[in-house]
Design an enzyme around this catalytic site. Structure first.
Site, PDB file in Angstrom:
ATOM      1  CB  SER A  46      -6.257   2.018  -6.574  1.00  0.00           C
ATOM      2  OG  SER A  46      -6.446   2.485  -7.899  1.00  0.00           O
ATOM      3  CG  ASP A  84      -1.955  -1.146 -11.797  1.00  0.00           C
ATOM      4  OD1 ASP A  84      -0.786  -1.415 -12.116  1.00  0.00           O
ATOM      5  OD2 ASP A  84      -2.274  -0.557 -10.743  1.00  0.00           O
ATOM      6  CD  GLU A 116       2.507  -1.999  -7.218  1.00  0.00           C
ATOM      7  OE1 GLU A 116       3.068  -2.519  -6.236  1.00  0.00           O
ATOM      8  OE2 GLU A 116       1.356  -1.524  -7.179  1.00  0.00           O
ATOM      9  CD  GLU A 183       1.774   5.027  -4.805  1.00  0.00           C
ATOM     10  OE1 GLU A 183       1.691   4.296  -5.831  1.00  0.00           O
ATOM     11  OE2 GLU A 183       0.950   4.987  -3.872  1.00  0.00           O
TER      12      GLU A 183
HETATM   13  O1  KIV Z   1      -3.486   1.423  -8.635  1.00  0.00           O
HETATM   14  C1  KIV Z   1      -3.330   2.641  -8.770  1.00  0.00           C
HETATM   15  O2  KIV Z   1      -4.281   3.433  -8.728  1.00  0.00           O
HETATM   16  C2  KIV Z   1      -1.976   3.128  -8.990  1.00  0.00           C
HETATM   17  C3  KIV Z   1      -1.759   4.604  -8.961  1.00  0.00           C
HETATM   18  C4  KIV Z   1      -1.900   5.126  -7.589  1.00  0.00           C
HETATM   19  C5  KIV Z   1      -0.470   4.989  -9.583  1.00  0.00           C
HETATM   20  O3  KIV Z   1      -1.081   2.363  -9.161  1.00  0.00           O
END
Ligand code: KIV
Length: 267
Positions: A46, A84, A116, A183
């Site tokens: 994000s 992430d 993911e 989510e």
């Molecule tokens: O990228 C992100 O912030 C996320 C969260 C919303 C779980 O994957």
């Protein structure tokens, strides 16, 4: 000495204590986050939207994610730091997935990674876990699939879709994840899956029955006037607080009220 949170600590919370997770992308915010009692800091992709101003999460690169992760871990937070994995850093194959996951630990200083998807990336999850890199899953509305989904839509509605979510979650657990983010899924579905898994579930728009919750920090702090999805609760409205401070600064500079004597060096 503060005791850092480990993956084992997170696993041990299942059924006992709720898990608190929040995103962070820079050192200033991380110092504040870590002063609060937060268990997991997610350096989310994000960042592409809230830090870089992109329309989706798809454009952020591995180098940019490693940069943000290093900015967070440089403050040596107590919380577990999860990097992430961005779009196309793992979908392209097992060796890309392991090499890129490794960068989050080697260069970014994270303790774990998140990616993911479920069954379609199961070989990647197994290989990352086999390389002793703790891995978190992410199911339901996976934002990297926004174009395949045709928009940001609730997932897992109806018996068939709920069963598919359950099958994907069980496969991720078998493949070695230490937790799974859900989510935008109906709360009853999230509850059923949470009850069926031995690893913790972490919800965002997935109701109160998950083992933990996560929000994007800018959403929780009300840093955008426009963006307010149904599942976000604003615990502050920092947009207004920051704007008020900036308006005051601008008018004091224009009026000549700042800097005053208190903020000047004397001979
Ligand atoms: O990228 C992100 O912030 C996320 C969260 C919303 C779980 O994957």
């Amino acid at each position: 000495m503060k005791k850092t949170v480990s993956v084992m600590d997170i696993l041990g919370k299942k059924g006992k204590e709720r898990i608190v997770m929040i995103t962070s992308y820079d050192s200033t915010m991380t110092k504040i986050v870590d002063d609060a009692d937060i268990d997991i800091i997610l350096v989310g992709d994000s960042a592409g939207m809230v830090m870089a101003g992109l329309d989706t999460t798809l454009g952020i690169t591995m180098d940019q994610m490693v940069y943000h992760t290093a900015c967070v871990t440089r403050t040596r937070p107590r919380a577990l730091v999860v990097g992430d994995m961005p779009f196309l850093s793992y979908q392209t194959g097992v060796s890309d997935a392991v090499a890129n996951a490794g960068r989050f630990l080697k260069e970014g200083g994270a303790q774990a990674v998140k990616l993911e998807g479920g069954l379609r990336v199961i070989e990647q999850v197994k290989a990352i876990a086999k390389a002793d890199i703790p891995v978190m899953g992410h199911l339901g509305l996976t934002p990297q699939s926004v174009h395949a989904f045709g928009g940001y839509k609730v997932q897992g509605r109806g018996d068939e879709a709920a069963k598919m979510l359950m099958d994907n979650a069980l496969a991720l657990e078998d493949a070695g994840v230490f937790s799974i983010v859900f989510e935008c899924v109906p709360d009853a579905v999230a509850k059923e899956i949470t009850d069926a898994l031995s690893v913790p579930t972490i919800g965002i728009g997935a109701g109160p029955h998950c083992d933990g919750q996560v929000l994007v920090i800018q959403d929780l702090l009300g840093m955008s006037k426009e963006f307010k999805p149904k599942f976000v609760k604003r615990y502050a409205m920092l947009f207004d607080t920051i704007k008020e401070a900036l308006d005051k600064y601008a008018s004091e500079v224009r009026e000549g009220a700042f800097p005053d004597d208190e903020h000047c060096f004397k001979e």
